[in-house]
Design an enzyme around this catalytic site. Structure first.
Site, PDB file in Angstrom:
ATOM      1  N   HIS A   1       0.807  -1.215   0.000  1.00 44.64           N
ATOM      2  CA  HIS A   1       0.000   0.000   0.000  1.00 44.64           C
ATOM      3  C   HIS A   1       0.845   1.272   0.000  1.00 44.64           C
ATOM      4  CE1 HIS A   1      -3.641  -2.288   0.473  1.00 44.64           C
ATOM      5  NE2 HIS A   1      -3.238  -2.823   1.601  1.00 44.64           N
TER       6      HIS A   1
ATOM      7  N   ARG B   1       6.901  -5.615   3.428  1.00 45.75           N
ATOM      8  CA  ARG B   1       5.659  -6.256   2.990  1.00 45.75           C
ATOM      9  C   ARG B   1       5.661  -6.220   1.468  1.00 45.75           C
ATOM     10  NH1 ARG B   1      -0.405  -4.845   5.059  1.00 45.75           N
ATOM     11  NH2 ARG B   1       0.138  -2.705   4.458  1.00 45.75           N
TER      12      ARG B   1
ATOM     13  N   GLU C   1      -6.084 -12.381   6.706  1.00 37.03           N
ATOM     14  CA  GLU C   1      -6.947 -11.192   6.628  1.00 37.03           C
ATOM     15  C   GLU C   1      -8.251 -11.446   5.870  1.00 37.03           C
ATOM     16  OE1 GLU C   1      -4.684  -8.080   4.711  1.00 37.03           O
ATOM     17  OE2 GLU C   1      -3.575  -9.510   3.476  1.00 37.03           O
TER      18      GLU C   1
ATOM     19  N   ASP D   1      -8.948  -5.567   6.970  1.00 39.11           N
ATOM     20  CA  ASP D   1      -9.388  -6.456   5.898  1.00 39.11           C
ATOM     21  C   ASP D   1     -10.172  -7.642   6.449  1.00 39.11           C
ATOM     22  OD1 ASP D   1      -8.607  -5.481   3.309  1.00 39.11           O
ATOM     23  OD2 ASP D   1      -6.535  -5.725   3.933  1.00 39.11           O
TER      24      ASP D   1
END
Length: 261
Positions: free
Chosen positions: A52, A77, A153, A179
């Site tokens: 993200h 990540r 998630e 999520d």
């Protein structure tokens, strides 16, 4: 500490072996200087967010360099369960990978295979920067040093939790509370009190702890961290650099406007 010190490779593994909670932050701005600031602030681990966050591969390398210039361990990540991207982040020098949307044991196996050299996986050899930073022993030590953390998630991941946790080379799980709560039919809950969701959060930690896995989760602030630690989590990622910057900028602006008012 020498730049090519192989002992640096053991730091993340040793940090996770501690009985004390471990703290990190997501770096989302894509800025190496921001990474350097947080790496010098006293956090154990700095996590660059390629899912993200605003990182490109070029800025990810700069960020890893900035983090490693301080006394912090860099992890990343990845953008998705993409072996090519995962392998490149490891070759760049990340010592751990958080992989999003691991919903099945097959997903988890694909993820960990990308992080381990044969015969324990299928990671391609070419640690172009990692071997410079960690030294000639990198190849020998990488399989036992790099940490693999799968994000739980979704409702599907929750139903497959036991099978995911049974993947031998998986070192831990990381709950994405927003999520997960959305997929379970709730609004984004993050740190909010919600008995039904809190029971699920605790259940995941209990299962992972019983398997000796790292139990990680994202929180928004200190109170959220305290709550999740009490629920059994030992690796806490608190907020992100963009949010911290926005909060501090708003506070400074409000303080100055009140002064002039």
């Amino acid at each position: 500490m020498p730049v090519t010190d192989p002992h640096r490779m053991q730091r993340l593994k040793n940090i996770f072996a501690s009985t004390s909670p471990v703290y990190s932050i997501f770096m989302n701005t894509g800025c190496a200087f921001s990474c350097e600031i947080f790496a010098n602030a006293g956090l154990h681990i700095i996590a660059i967010d390629c899912q993200h966050g605003l990182f490109t591969e070029d800025t990810a390398i700069d960020a890893l360099h900035a983090i490693q210039s301080a006394d912090a361990v860099p992890i990343a990540r990845c953008r998705w369960n993409d072996p090519a991207h995962i392998m490149r982040l490891l070759d760049f020098g990340a010592m751990g990978i958080i992989c999003p949307m691991i919903n099945t044991a097959k997903h988890a196996q694909q993820f960990v295979d990308a992080c381990r050299y044969s015969p324990r996986g299928n990671r391609s050899f070419g640690p172009i920067r990692a071997s410079v930073v960690y030294g000639a022993e990198y190849y020998k030590m990488a399989n036992n040093s790099v940490r693999t953390i799968a994000m739980i998630e979704t409702k599907q991941a929750l139903s497959n939790l036991d099978e995911i946790l049974n993947i031998t080379e998986l070192d831990g799980i990381f709950v994405g509370p927003n999520d997960l709560s959305i997929d379970l039919g709730h609004p984004p809950l993050l740190d909010k009190d919600h008995p039904e969701f809190d029971k699920i959060i605790t259940h995941i930690a209990d299962k992972a702890n019983a398997k000796g896995k790292v139990t990680a989760i994202f929180v928004g602030d200190r109170q959220g961290a305290k709550k999740r630690i009490e629920q059994g989590y030992n690796f806490i990622i608190v907020s992100n650099d963009a949010t911290v910057l926005k909060q501090q900028a708003a506070k400074m602006a409000a303080d100055m406007n009140n002064l002039s008012g």
